[in-house]
Design a protein around this motif. Structure first.
Motif, mmCIF file in Angstrom:
data_model
loop_
_atom_site.group_PDB
_atom_site.id
_atom_site.type_symbol
_atom_site.label_atom_id
_atom_site.label_comp_id
_atom_site.label_asym_id
_atom_site.label_seq_id
_atom_site.Cartn_x
_atom_site.Cartn_y
_atom_site.Cartn_z
ATOM 1 N N ALA A 128 -53.148 42.611 97.129
ATOM 2 C CA ALA A 128 -54.030 43.724 97.504
ATOM 3 C C ALA A 128 -53.250 45.021 97.378
ATOM 4 O O ALA A 128 -52.182 45.185 98.000
ATOM 5 C CB ALA A 128 -54.550 43.548 98.922
ATOM 6 N N ASP B 123 -56.661 37.752 92.821
ATOM 7 C CA ASP B 123 -56.144 36.422 93.142
ATOM 8 C C ASP B 123 -55.280 35.912 91.997
ATOM 9 O O ASP B 123 -55.649 36.042 90.822
ATOM 10 C CB ASP B 123 -57.286 35.447 93.410
ATOM 11 C CG ASP B 123 -58.002 35.734 94.723
ATOM 12 O OD1 ASP B 123 -57.434 36.474 95.542
ATOM 13 O OD2 ASP B 123 -59.114 35.228 94.922
ATOM 14 N N ARG C 136 -52.178 29.539 95.602
ATOM 15 C CA ARG C 136 -53.093 30.657 95.380
ATOM 16 C C ARG C 136 -52.669 31.823 96.271
ATOM 17 O O ARG C 136 -52.606 31.700 97.496
ATOM 18 C CB ARG C 136 -54.533 30.266 95.661
ATOM 19 C CG ARG C 136 -55.111 29.282 94.652
ATOM 20 C CD ARG C 136 -56.588 29.003 94.899
ATOM 21 N NE ARG C 136 -57.373 30.215 94.888
ATOM 22 C CZ ARG C 136 -58.025 30.712 95.937
ATOM 23 N NH1 ARG C 136 -57.967 30.102 97.114
ATOM 24 N NH2 ARG C 136 -58.733 31.815 95.844
ATOM 25 N N SER D 253 -58.157 43.998 95.302
ATOM 26 C CA SER D 253 -57.252 42.856 95.322
ATOM 27 C C SER D 253 -57.505 41.966 94.116
ATOM 28 O O SER D 253 -58.563 42.032 93.487
ATOM 29 C CB SER D 253 -57.427 42.046 96.611
ATOM 30 O OG SER D 253 -58.744 41.537 96.715
ATOM 31 N N ARG E 150 -53.022 36.242 96.976
ATOM 32 C CA ARG E 150 -53.872 37.421 96.806
ATOM 33 C C ARG E 150 -53.005 38.668 96.879
ATOM 34 O O ARG E 150 -52.252 38.862 97.832
ATOM 35 C CB ARG E 150 -54.954 37.468 97.880
ATOM 36 C CG ARG E 150 -55.913 38.653 97.768
ATOM 37 C CD ARG E 150 -57.137 38.409 98.621
ATOM 38 N NE ARG E 150 -57.884 37.258 98.109
ATOM 39 C CZ ARG E 150 -58.663 36.495 98.874
ATOM 40 N NH1 ARG E 150 -58.783 36.745 100.174
ATOM 41 N NH2 ARG E 150 -59.307 35.472 98.335
ATOM 42 N N THR F 267 -50.591 37.926 100.112
ATOM 43 C CA THR F 267 -51.096 36.910 101.046
ATOM 44 C C THR F 267 -51.140 35.557 100.351
ATOM 45 O O THR F 267 -51.632 35.444 99.220
ATOM 46 C CB THR F 267 -52.510 37.269 101.545
ATOM 47 O OG1 THR F 267 -52.497 38.572 102.110
ATOM 48 C CG2 THR F 267 -52.991 36.265 102.586
ATOM 49 N N VAL G 277 -53.043 32.472 100.114
ATOM 50 C CA VAL G 277 -54.399 32.045 100.463
ATOM 51 C C VAL G 277 -54.464 30.545 100.662
ATOM 52 O O VAL G 277 -55.049 30.048 101.631
ATOM 53 C CB VAL G 277 -55.402 32.489 99.373
ATOM 54 C CG1 VAL G 277 -56.818 32.020 99.715
ATOM 55 C CG2 VAL G 277 -55.366 34.001 99.216
#
Length: 349
Positions: free
Chosen positions: A112, A142, A108, A140, A110, A92, A94
């Motif tokens: 998971a 970051d 940034r 997850s 993520r 993802t 972010v």
């Protein structure tokens, strides 16, 4: 014919990848978008297995057969484990960051993990790599991925690659993420020469201020480009120090940063001047407004106001990247930097 094939083959590959991996800020890694191939070490390993197999057949040696098939089973098991290490992972975007042209802009992301642990991952984009050691199953992590910028405007990497070579480095599994969100790249600050804005702020015009009538002027050393009208000649005659009165440092009334104040200079150079002025005003806490062709930001102060002005400078005259287009270093070409007037004239024609 061969030259035509070489020129069209990369475009065919890129179009195939773009159809298979559409743009999205959230991507789940599945069988459809995962790829796996042997690494250089894996190719050598496979050739050694082939040589061992031929040797075993030639000599009818059972021990060579045993070792060959055992190592072949390890290779097949590594292939399944490498693919499984990425399967079910969710990537993802972010936040797409902000920065100045020429610097790295942070994206940034993520990562998971699904029902299995994700081990020894690597995220990369535009020659920057970030390792991710271990993401436990169901959790997850970051990741901050730096993406280099060149020009001001919108910055969107065409592809962000996620790869793994776990467990033995014999095979690599990878895929790409093609984000939709774009970062904003501010103009590179350039020290601005002295310039007077003609924008009327409702109280007094910058060009009509009288040096003798302003008691709040701040004195600073003379810089190349300062207007001779602002030099304190009496003080220079007494002390020999070349100083100028900086009335724009007055915090009692708003001041305007005007795009049209730098007549005769390149558009991109003007934006660099204004970017530097925004930072200077923000450091001193002064109120200021920004006047751009087609956009006016009312006078205010504070970090939020400075960021708003920098964003306006960054995207002035720019179009946000479309979902199907790729803008790796902003939305302008290098030719637009040197010939903005010609580009504007061509657009009008």
């Amino acid at each position: 014919m061969s030259r035509l094939i070489r020129s069209r083959f990369p475009n065919w590959i890129n179009n195939w990848i773009n159809r298979r991996i559409p743009r999205a800020d959230v991507q789940v890694l599945t069988q459809r978008n995962l790829f796996i191939l042997p690494t250089a070490a894996g190719v050598v390993f496979g050739l050694l297995l082939l040589i061992m197999l031929l040797t075993g057949i030639n000599y009818q040696n059972s021990l060579i057969y045993l070792v060959t098939f055992l190592l072949g089973a390890v290779f097949v098991g590594a292939m399944h484990q490498t693919h499984r290490n990425l399967s079910g992972l969710e990537l993802t975007l972010v936040q797409a960051g902000e920065g100045f042209a020429g610097d790295d802009v942070i994206f940034r992301l993520r990562v998971a993990a699904g029902k299995d642990d994700a081990i020894a991952l690597t995220l990369s984009g535009d020659e920057r790599e970030v390792p991710v050691a271990h993401v436990p199953a169901g959790q997850s992590a970051d990741v901050s991925l730096p993406v280099p910028s060149v020009f001001r405007g919108y910055l969107r990497p065409d592809r962000i690659r996620i790869e793994t070579r776990f467990p033995f480095g014999l095979l690599k599994a990878w895929t790409w993420m093609r984000p939709v969100a774009s970062a904003v790249v501010f103009p590179r600050p350039i020290v601005a020469p002295e310039a007077i804005s003609a924008v009327d702020d409702g109280e007094q015009t910058a060009s009509s201020r009288s040096p003798e009538g302003n008691d709040h002027a701040e004195l600073r050393p003379w810089r190349d480009g300062d207007m001779s009208q602002r030099v304190m000649w009496k003080r220079f005659a007494r002390s020999g120090q070349m100083v100028v009165a900086d009335w724009e440092a007055d915090k009692g009334s708003p001041h305007w940063l005007d795009f049209n104040a730098f007549a005769g200079t390149d558009h991109e150079l003007r934006l660099g001047y204004l970017s530097w002025l925004v930072l200077e005003r923000s450091k001193s806490g002064a109120r200021f407004g920004l006047n751009l062709p087609g956009q006016v930001i009312d006078p205010d102060s504070g970090p939020a106001h400075a960021t708003r002005c920098l964003r306006a400078l960054a995207v002035w005259g720019e179009e946000k990247p479309r979902d199907t287009s790729a803008a790796q270093h902003g939305s302008r070409k290098r030719a637009d930097i040197h010939k903005p007037e010609e580009a504007t004239l061509g657009a009008q024609l």
